[in-house]
Design a protein around this motif. Structure first.
Motif, PDB file in Angstrom:
ATOM      1  N   PHE A 253       6.056  15.813 -24.079  1.00 31.50           N
ATOM      2  CA  PHE A 253       6.461  16.293 -25.396  1.00 31.50           C
ATOM      3  C   PHE A 253       7.254  15.263 -26.200  1.00 31.50           C
ATOM      4  O   PHE A 253       7.349  15.385 -27.414  1.00 31.50           O
ATOM      5  N   TYR A 254       7.859  14.261 -25.554  1.00 32.88           N
ATOM      6  CA  TYR A 254       8.731  13.336 -26.257  1.00 32.88           C
ATOM      7  C   TYR A 254       8.345  11.897 -25.946  1.00 32.88           C
ATOM      8  O   TYR A 254       7.772  11.586 -24.908  1.00 32.88           O
ATOM      9  N   GLY A 255       8.710  11.016 -26.864  1.00 34.51           N
ATOM     10  CA  GLY A 255       8.532   9.585 -26.668  1.00 34.51           C
ATOM     11  C   GLY A 255       9.435   8.829 -27.615  1.00 34.51           C
ATOM     12  O   GLY A 255      10.106   9.423 -28.475  1.00 34.51           O
ATOM     13  N   TYR A 256       9.484   7.505 -27.479  1.00 31.91           N
ATOM     14  CA  TYR A 256      10.303   6.710 -28.382  1.00 31.91           C
ATOM     15  C   TYR A 256       9.720   5.313 -28.534  1.00 31.91           C
ATOM     16  O   TYR A 256       8.985   4.813 -27.674  1.00 31.91           O
ATOM     17  N   ILE A 257      10.050   4.697 -29.672  1.00 33.95           N
ATOM     18  CA  ILE A 257       9.637   3.332 -29.982  1.00 33.95           C
ATOM     19  C   ILE A 257      10.904   2.519 -30.203  1.00 33.95           C
ATOM     20  O   ILE A 257      11.801   2.948 -30.937  1.00 33.95           O
TER      21      ILE A 257
END
Length: 366
Positions: A253-257
């Motif tokens: 459900f989540y991620g980051y750059i």
């Protein structure tokens, strides 16, 4: 992309054929590193195109390793770290010819199965050429510190900077070297510590310049069947690949750059926010992790009013309308709690029956 990789060990030659090109690589070993290097390259690779890979199988063949990473683009060279037994040490460096290919490897190949038992770790390789000496006593003169550094670990040294530490009566020293190899040799010579005026001084790697100002942008609401490759291709159409340092999907459900600095993160957020969608969903972006945002929305304003005041550090620094270490009660807020800034709670009570309250970082009493 269909690839045909052939390794002829008797000739120490590896050939990679694709529908558009054919590349030949020489395989050789120098001391503790095995190289797979492109023969007759048309030009030098672009800067910042090398990735560091760990947790690879110790008995993996050269052609299998090459084929796994060649899916992202043309490889310039692979450096495989070897031990005395002839097996690899589970680590290697893969350098691509283009920046886009290296960022695609970081995004799409990280945490993927290279075989049934091994999930690899892929991250950007940084050419760190700085060391830091910590906790130098203030009474030791700068010239004495410089003399010790030059005598013990001075080969390839290009600069020394001594600065005051936040710890009282302590200084620290930055040592800059010509390149990463000289910094490695200096670190080995000073291991496990450096003796300065009878004092034991720890020598560590300094934080690379590229990571000192990096900033994360978090995203959620993507389709479960969305592949990393599709997401990466869509993002690169909007964001410059050179500004990306890391790309992670931490759960379903989540991620980051991670961007190189705050300015690039703001530019990307402006372009992506509210108008970036894939597979029929609009992907949401935020500067705050969505896991924290969702937990905050589970509690009402009355809950925060009775448990304790809320300190909005980011808002205080941004507006200067409140003291830096002041408390701001939610009871004074006419609207609901802002969720676009980090929120920390004061330790009243010291131990709360609410698990979310205990998971927050507690501030010292005022």
């Amino acid at each position: 992309m269909e690839l045909q990789v052939t390794y002829r060990s008797e000739l120490e030659l590896l050939t990679c054929k694709s529908p558009t090109s054919e590349l030949k690589y020489r395989v050789f070993q120098i001391y503790g590193q095995k190289y797979v290097k492109l023969l007759n390259p048309t030009g030098d690779p672009e800067p910042s195109t090398e990735v560091f890979v760990s947790n690879i199988p110790r008995s993996i063949s050269v052609d299998s390793l090459f084929k796994f990473f060649a899916r992202c683009g043309d490889i310039y060279q692979i450096r495989l770290l070897m031990d005395f037994s002839g097996c690899n040490r589970g680590k290697c460096f893969v350098q691509y010819q283009r920046v886009r290919a290296s960022r695609e490897a970081i995004c799409c190949l990280h945490d993927e199965h290279i075989d049934e038992e091994h999930r690899i770790v892929v991250k950007l390789s940084l050419n760190n050429n700085r060391l830091i000496l910590k906790s130098i006593p203030e009474w030791v003169s700068e010239q004495f510190v410089r003399d010790v550094v030059v005598r013990v670990m001075g080969e390839g040294l290009t600069g020394i900077a001594i600065k005051k530490s936040r710890v009282p009566y302590k200084n620290y020293c930055f040592c800059t070297y010509r390149d990463h190899q000289f910094a490695i040799m200096a670190h080995k010579k000073s291991w496990p510590f450096l003796n300065v005026a009878g004092m034991v001084i720890d020598v560590h790697w300094a934080v690379p310049k590229l990571l000192r100002y990096s900033t994360n942008l978090y995203f959620t609401n993507f389709s479960p069947d969305l592949t990393k490759k599709d997401l990466f291709d869509a993002l690169i159409g909007i964001i410059d690949a050179k500004t990306l340092v890391q790309f992670r999907i931490s759960s379903k459900f989540y991620g980051y750059i991670t961007f190189v600095n705050y300015q690039e993160m703001v530019k990307a957020e402006t372009r992506l926010k509210n108008n970036f969608g894939l597979h029929g969903r609009t992907i949401n972006f935020s500067r705050v992790p969505y896991a924290i945002r969702n937990q905050l929305q589970q509690y009402s304003r009355d809950y925060y009013k009775h448990v304790g005041p809320v300190v909005l550090r980011s808002a205080v620094r941004a507006t200067n309308s409140l003291p830096l270490f002041g408390c701001y009660s939610v009871a004074n807020q006419p609207s609901r709690i802002p969720i676009n800034v980090p929120i920390f709670m004061s330790p009243v009570p010291a131990i709360s029956p609410y698990p979310f309250y205990n998971s927050l970082r507690l501030l010292p009493p005022h």
